[in-house]
Design a protein around this motif. Structure first.
Motif, PDB file in Angstrom:
ATOM      1  N   THR A 145       0.871  -1.173   0.000  1.00 43.24           N
ATOM      2  CA  THR A 145       0.000   0.000   0.000  1.00 43.24           C
ATOM      3  C   THR A 145       0.909   1.224   0.000  1.00 43.24           C
ATOM      4  N   GLY A 146       0.331   2.382   0.186  1.00 41.30           N
ATOM      5  CA  GLY A 146       1.136   3.598   0.133  1.00 41.30           C
ATOM      6  C   GLY A 146       2.224   3.652   1.184  1.00 41.30           C
ATOM      7  N   ASP A 147       1.923   3.220   2.397  1.00 42.05           N
ATOM      8  CA  ASP A 147       2.889   3.362   3.481  1.00 42.05           C
ATOM      9  C   ASP A 147       3.247   2.042   4.148  1.00 42.05           C
ATOM     10  N   GLY A 148       2.982   0.933   3.444  1.00 42.47           N
ATOM     11  CA  GLY A 148       3.317  -0.356   4.038  1.00 42.47           C
ATOM     12  C   GLY A 148       2.687  -1.499   3.283  1.00 42.47           C
ATOM     13  N   TYR A 149       2.101  -2.442   4.044  1.00 41.38           N
ATOM     14  CA  TYR A 149       1.547  -3.654   3.452  1.00 41.38           C
ATOM     15  C   TYR A 149       0.226  -4.003   4.131  1.00 41.38           C
ATOM     16  N   LEU A 150      -0.633  -4.683   3.402  1.00 42.25           N
ATOM     17  CA  LEU A 150      -1.829  -5.281   3.971  1.00 42.25           C
ATOM     18  C   LEU A 150      -1.700  -6.796   3.846  1.00 42.25           C
ATOM     19  N   LEU A 151      -1.813  -7.492   4.990  1.00 45.17           N
ATOM     20  CA  LEU A 151      -1.630  -8.944   5.022  1.00 45.17           C
ATOM     21  C   LEU A 151      -2.980  -9.639   5.057  1.00 45.17           C
ATOM     22  N   ASN A 152      -3.110 -10.684   4.220  1.00 43.29           N
ATOM     23  CA  ASN A 152      -4.317 -11.493   4.180  1.00 43.29           C
ATOM     24  C   ASN A 152      -3.954 -12.964   4.105  1.00 43.29           C
ATOM     25  N   GLY A 153      -4.687 -13.782   4.878  1.00 44.55           N
ATOM     26  CA  GLY A 153      -4.423 -15.209   4.870  1.00 44.55           C
ATOM     27  C   GLY A 153      -4.567 -15.782   6.262  1.00 44.55           C
ATOM     28  N   SER A 154      -3.942 -16.925   6.485  1.00 46.70           N
ATOM     29  CA  SER A 154      -4.045 -17.577   7.792  1.00 46.70           C
ATOM     30  C   SER A 154      -2.778 -18.350   8.101  1.00 46.70           C
ATOM     31  N   LYS A 155      -2.550 -18.561   9.379  1.00 44.53           N
ATOM     32  CA  LYS A 155      -1.419 -19.344   9.877  1.00 44.53           C
ATOM     33  C   LYS A 155      -1.947 -20.418  10.821  1.00 44.53           C
ATOM     34  N   MET A 156      -1.166 -21.455  11.021  1.00 49.53           N
ATOM     35  CA  MET A 156      -1.610 -22.578  11.846  1.00 49.53           C
ATOM     36  C   MET A 156      -0.493 -22.995  12.793  1.00 49.53           C
ATOM     37  N   TRP A 157      -0.894 -23.435  14.011  1.00 46.27           N
ATOM     38  CA  TRP A 157       0.044 -23.911  15.034  1.00 46.27           C
ATOM     39  C   TRP A 157       0.989 -22.799  15.486  1.00 46.27           C
ATOM     40  N   ILE A 158       0.454 -21.608  15.690  1.00 46.43           N
ATOM     41  CA  ILE A 158       1.298 -20.477  16.075  1.00 46.43           C
ATOM     42  C   ILE A 158       1.249 -20.298  17.592  1.00 46.43           C
ATOM     43  N   THR A 159       2.332 -20.644  18.245  1.00 47.88           N
ATOM     44  CA  THR A 159       2.416 -20.630  19.702  1.00 47.88           C
ATOM     45  C   THR A 159       2.352 -19.202  20.245  1.00 47.88           C
ATOM     46  N   PHE A 160       1.573 -19.034  21.308  1.00 50.35           N
ATOM     47  CA  PHE A 160       1.394 -17.761  22.028  1.00 50.35           C
ATOM     48  C   PHE A 160       0.684 -16.693  21.195  1.00 50.35           C
ATOM     49  N   SER A 161       0.120 -17.054  20.033  1.00 47.35           N
ATOM     50  CA  SER A 161      -0.425 -16.018  19.155  1.00 47.35           C
ATOM     51  C   SER A 161      -1.681 -15.357  19.707  1.00 47.35           C
ATOM     52  N   ASP A 162      -2.332 -15.980  20.696  1.00 52.77           N
ATOM     53  CA  ASP A 162      -3.488 -15.330  21.318  1.00 52.77           C
ATOM     54  C   ASP A 162      -3.069 -14.372  22.430  1.00 52.77           C
ATOM     55  N   ALA A 163      -1.796 -14.367  22.777  1.00 47.54           N
ATOM     56  CA  ALA A 163      -1.298 -13.473  23.820  1.00 47.54           C
ATOM     57  C   ALA A 163      -0.215 -12.531  23.302  1.00 47.54           C
ATOM     58  N   ALA A 164       0.221 -12.713  22.057  1.00 43.01           N
ATOM     59  CA  ALA A 164       1.420 -12.046  21.547  1.00 43.01           C
ATOM     60  C   ALA A 164       1.254 -10.538  21.425  1.00 43.01           C
ATOM     61  N   ASP A 165       2.331  -9.837  21.779  1.00 45.60           N
ATOM     62  CA  ASP A 165       2.437  -8.404  21.563  1.00 45.60           C
ATOM     63  C   ASP A 165       3.257  -8.100  20.318  1.00 45.60           C
ATOM     64  N   THR A 166       4.254  -8.950  20.053  1.00 48.69           N
ATOM     65  CA  THR A 166       5.180  -8.761  18.936  1.00 48.69           C
ATOM     66  C   THR A 166       5.445 -10.113  18.295  1.00 48.69           C
ATOM     67  N   GLY A 167       5.562 -10.120  16.978  1.00 47.12           N
ATOM     68  CA  GLY A 167       5.850 -11.389  16.316  1.00 47.12           C
ATOM     69  C   GLY A 167       6.602 -11.199  15.022  1.00 47.12           C
ATOM     70  N   VAL A 168       7.171 -12.303  14.532  1.00 51.36           N
ATOM     71  CA  VAL A 168       7.751 -12.348  13.193  1.00 51.36           C
ATOM     72  C   VAL A 168       6.805 -13.191  12.347  1.00 51.36           C
ATOM     73  N   LEU A 169       6.325 -12.622  11.259  1.00 50.73           N
ATOM     74  CA  LEU A 169       5.337 -13.294  10.421  1.00 50.73           C
ATOM     75  C   LEU A 169       5.793 -13.259   8.971  1.00 50.73           C
ATOM     76  N   PHE A 170       5.536 -14.368   8.250  1.00 49.59           N
ATOM     77  CA  PHE A 170       5.998 -14.509   6.875  1.00 49.59           C
ATOM     78  C   PHE A 170       4.805 -14.509   5.928  1.00 49.59           C
ATOM     79  N   ALA A 171       4.950 -13.786   4.808  1.00 51.93           N
ATOM     80  CA  ALA A 171       3.894 -13.704   3.814  1.00 51.93           C
ATOM     81  C   ALA A 171       4.527 -13.498   2.442  1.00 51.93           C
ATOM     82  N   LYS A 172       3.753 -13.771   1.402  1.00 50.11           N
ATOM     83  CA  LYS A 172       4.266 -13.642   0.046  1.00 50.11           C
ATOM     84  C   LYS A 172       3.981 -12.245  -0.509  1.00 50.11           C
ATOM     85  N   THR A 173       5.049 -11.544  -0.804  1.00 48.72           N
ATOM     86  CA  THR A 173       4.936 -10.259  -1.484  1.00 48.72           C
ATOM     87  C   THR A 173       4.845 -10.454  -2.996  1.00 48.72           C
ATOM     88  N   ASP A 174       5.285 -11.630  -3.457  1.00 50.32           N
ATOM     89  CA  ASP A 174       5.151 -12.001  -4.878  1.00 50.32           C
ATOM     90  C   ASP A 174       4.633 -13.435  -4.939  1.00 50.32           C
TER      91      ASP A 174
END
Length: 398
Positions: A145-174
């Protein structure tokens, strides 16, 4: 060659035991009963310095090194399997990926809070249907987008993701570029809309420290939160998983030791036919096999940390250590089941829980068959396991 742990590492291991006695054992059952994430325990673990061993002092770490990470992960998992996950989310795969691949400003913005336990971390790579090729099968997208990215999709088996404040997440830009189209992002789930995590029910595992399915719908990520360059995500992910094998191997050893300790104690207490079952030869055989397997796995798990501390590529030893730790943990867990008999199914004893965590960790950071392929192809000369250098910022190696 000295196979004994250095004195400072022995002291570190003893401090984890004391911390468990005073801070974890009295408090964790209440969190479990409420199904509440134990933020206060995680914060205290961070304040004690257990998450910062592989980080420099300017970020709040101790620079104790990767062998220290292995020692802490093993002992914490032996005593409190639920909290072993912290050694990935708070000490390795999440914060170390940010430190290893991010700019100084990115590291300063996120790493100190993660390793101090003030911020809860996550590492979001796997997706439903991804199996042993989570990067190649990735469907989550990141649209500019103009100032960053919009992420769409889903992840599975992500530990602590219901409590997380910060994370590293992978997505396809191409999306058309397969592995070369993946990018890595630092995400802040609570700062923006479009993020939702659903806990995955799993029998025998913690109800407070959970893995979840994560759903992203136009979830915004500022451009300054991208890690590395666009298309560099696959390399970042594979590098991160190698550090994950350090902690997962040590955690499996800790679980195996806990199962073996429980089996030995019960075998000396349980009387059948007028004598403790410890005196029966077939049981002794199982115990002996487990002892040797666990000791061997421990040596290899610590070898990963030692290799990383030398600034050397550790893919080969990490793969072998993860495979051996899986085998040793399965053997020790099965031995405990045989020794306890029907009581292995009871919540009164730790065997059921230990085996549930062993089963979970045998999949993490590469299954047995994935490790077999890596090991065999390396030995047969098909693919050199150490062909890709390991980025190791703590040791100034790339």
């Amino acid at each position: 060659m000295d196979f004994d742990l250095p004195e400072e590492m022995q002291s570190l291991r003893e401090s984890v035991r004391r911390f468990h006695e005073t801070e974890i054992a009295p408090a964790l059952p209440d969190y479990e009963a409420r199904g509440e994430f134990p933020r206060e325990i995680v914060r205290k673990l961070g304040e004690a310095g257990y998450f910062g061993a592989a980080f420099p002092e300017w970020l709040g770490g101790s620079e104790a090194g990767f062998l220290a990470v292995s020692v802490i992960a093993e002992e914490l998992s032996r005593l409190a399997p639920e909290l072993g996950y912290c050694m990935n989310m708070q000490a390795m795969t999440c914060p170390y990926t940010i430190y290893n691949w991010g700019s100084d400003s990115q590291a300063e913005a996120h790493v100190p809070d993660l390793i101090s336990g003030r911020s809860i971390g996550m590492f979001a790579l796997s997706e439903a249907g991804g199996g042993s090729d989570p990067a190649g099968a990735m469907r989550t997208t990141a649209r500019r987008t103009g100032d960053g990215y919009l992420l769409n999709g889903s992840k599975m088996w992500i530990t602590f993701s219901d409590a997380a404040d910060t994370g590293v997440l992978f997505a396809k830009t191409d999306p058309e570029a397969e592995h070369r189209g993946i990018s890595a992002f630092i995400v802040r789930p609570k700062d923006y809309p479009g993020y939702h995590a659903d806990p995955i029910p799993m029998s025998g595992l913690s109800q407070a420290l959970r893995s979840c399915a994560v759903f992203l719908e136009d979830f915004p990520v500022p451009e300054e939160n991208r890690l590395g360059a666009e298309g560099e995500g696959f390399r970042i992910a594979m590098n991160a998983l190698e550090y994950g094998r350090l902690t997962v191997s040590a955690r499996l050893v800790g679980l195996a030791q806990a199962a073996l300790d429980a089996a030995v104690s019960y075998a000396n207490e349980r009387v059948v036919g007028g004598q403790a079952i410890a005196h029966y030869q077939m049981l002794q055989e199982r115990i002996a096999d487990s002892v040797v397997a666990v000791d061997a796995a421990r040596m290899m798990a610590r070898q990963i940390g030692w290799t990383m501390d030398q600034g050397r590529t550790s893919t080969r030893v990490a793969s072998r250590a993860k495979y051996l730790a899986t085998k040793a943990a399965r053997l020790a867990g099965d031995t405990a089941r045989e020794v306890f008999g029907g009581y292995a199914l009871s919540d009164e004893y730790p065997v059921k829980k230990l085996n549930a965590y062993i089963d979970m960790l045998t999949v993490g950071e590469g299954t047995e068959n994935v490790q077999r392929v890596l090991i065999a192809q390396d030995v047969l000369g098909i693919k050199d396991a150490n062909r890709h250098s390991l980025r190791n910022r703590l040791r100034n190696q790339t």
